[in-house]
Enzyme design. Structure first.
Site, PDB file in Angstrom:
ATOM      1  N   GLY A  47       3.496  -5.784  -3.083  1.00  0.00           N
ATOM      2  CA  GLY A  47       4.145  -5.429  -1.832  1.00  0.00           C
ATOM      3  C   GLY A  47       5.504  -4.802  -2.079  1.00  0.00           C
TER       4      GLY A  47
ATOM      5  CE  LYS B 195      -0.391  -6.284  -8.347  1.00  0.00           C
ATOM      6  NZ  LYS B 195       0.349  -5.323  -7.518  1.00  0.00           N
TER       7      LYS B 195
ATOM      8  CD  GLU C 249       1.107  -2.286  -9.227  1.00  0.00           C
ATOM      9  OE1 GLU C 249       0.609  -2.576  -8.118  1.00  0.00           O
ATOM     10  OE2 GLU C 249       0.507  -1.662 -10.112  1.00  0.00           O
TER      11      GLU C 249
ATOM     12  CG  ASP D 146      -2.019  -1.066   1.104  1.00  0.00           C
ATOM     13  OD1 ASP D 146      -2.383  -1.440  -0.026  1.00  0.00           O
ATOM     14  OD2 ASP D 146      -2.472  -1.541   2.165  1.00  0.00           O
ATOM     15  CB  ALA D 147       4.271   2.050  -1.078  1.00  0.00           C
TER      16      ALA D 147
ATOM     17  CG  ASP E 248      -3.875  -2.858  -7.092  1.00  0.00           C
ATOM     18  OD1 ASP E 248      -4.686  -1.931  -6.885  1.00  0.00           O
ATOM     19  OD2 ASP E 248      -3.151  -3.325  -6.204  1.00  0.00           O
TER      20      ASP E 248
END
Length: 237
Positions: A119, A37, A116, A12-13, A54
């Site tokens: 985490g 992803k 991507e 969640d950055a 996402d």
């Protein structure tokens, strides 16, 4: 043509917002794009099968359009670490299989391809391999998304050390205001915020590609478009 691996200082950055913002920026410039992803957990059941928010956001920013299975080959329902979600469903995610998936997609030579991660940098794929191995196998430069919250300076520097130890180049970093409890309205808070950014800029071995402010809730497309205005593309020619 340029392809990059997007990782974060933590879960969640703000990786997806940063990645979709960069893709939207590229699309504004008339470039072709592809957002990928490899592994996603925390997915919802739909009539078409499991779908991850996402991955859907990355798919929306891909031009020419890409099928969901192309964007996200491994999708799991539990919102837990991907290797644990895979284990619960009796699946083993192997680096060799991800390499076979990614190789032809990189050969498409989109003007900007972003892969991507999940985490942080050392998220495991299985008992022996982690997702960073995918970036290493294809020598992908890395874009680091730094969640601007307490502890982020150490997290960012440690992640940069790990990226370098894996023999990869940090192409740039993006700051992301992700912590809803933080407020920089007061002068003292604003000074601290700017000092933190200055420390990151002086200690991280790559340029800052932008800082994404706290954005009002909206659709993924709208938020990506807002983020695009805050970002610069990394070495896209």
């Amino acid at each position: 043509m340029p392809a990059y691996f997007v990782t974060g200082t933590d879960t969640d950055a703000g990786k997806t917002l940063a990645a979709t913002g960069l893709l939207a920026r590229a699309r504004r410039a008339g470039l072709t794009t592809l957002g990928l992803k490899p592994v996603a957990s925390g997915s919802e059941a739909t009539p078409e099968g499991l779908r991850n928010a996402d991955a859907l956001a990355l798919q929306d920013q891909s031009r020419p359009a890409a099928a969901y299975a192309t964007v996200n080959p491994y999708t799991f329902a539990p919102a837990i670490a991907p290797h644990l979600a895979a284990r619960r469903t009796g699946v083993e995610v192997r680096l060799a299989d991800l390499n076979d998936w990614l190789r032809p997609l990189l050969a498409l030579e989109r003007d900007l391809t972003l892969v991507e991660g999940a985490g942080g940098w050392r998220v495991p794929l299985n008992a022996r391999e982690d997702l960073a191995g995918l970036a290493a196998a294809h020598a992908l430069p890395v874009i680091l998304v730094v969640g601007l919250r307490l502890g982020c300076i150490s997290q960012a520097r440690l992640t940069c050390d790990a990226i370098a130890a894996d023999g990869l180049r940090l192409a740039g970093w993006i700051g992301s205001l992700v912590e809803p409890g933080l407020s920089f309205d007061a002068a003292a808070d604003d000074a601290l915020y700017r000092d933190n950014l200055a420390t990151l800029a002086s200690t991280l071995p790559a340029p800052c590609l932008g800082v994404i402010p706290r954005l009002p809730a909206g659709t993924p497309l709208a938020m990506a478009d807002s983020a695009a205005s805050c970002l610069e593309l990394p070495d896209v020619h």
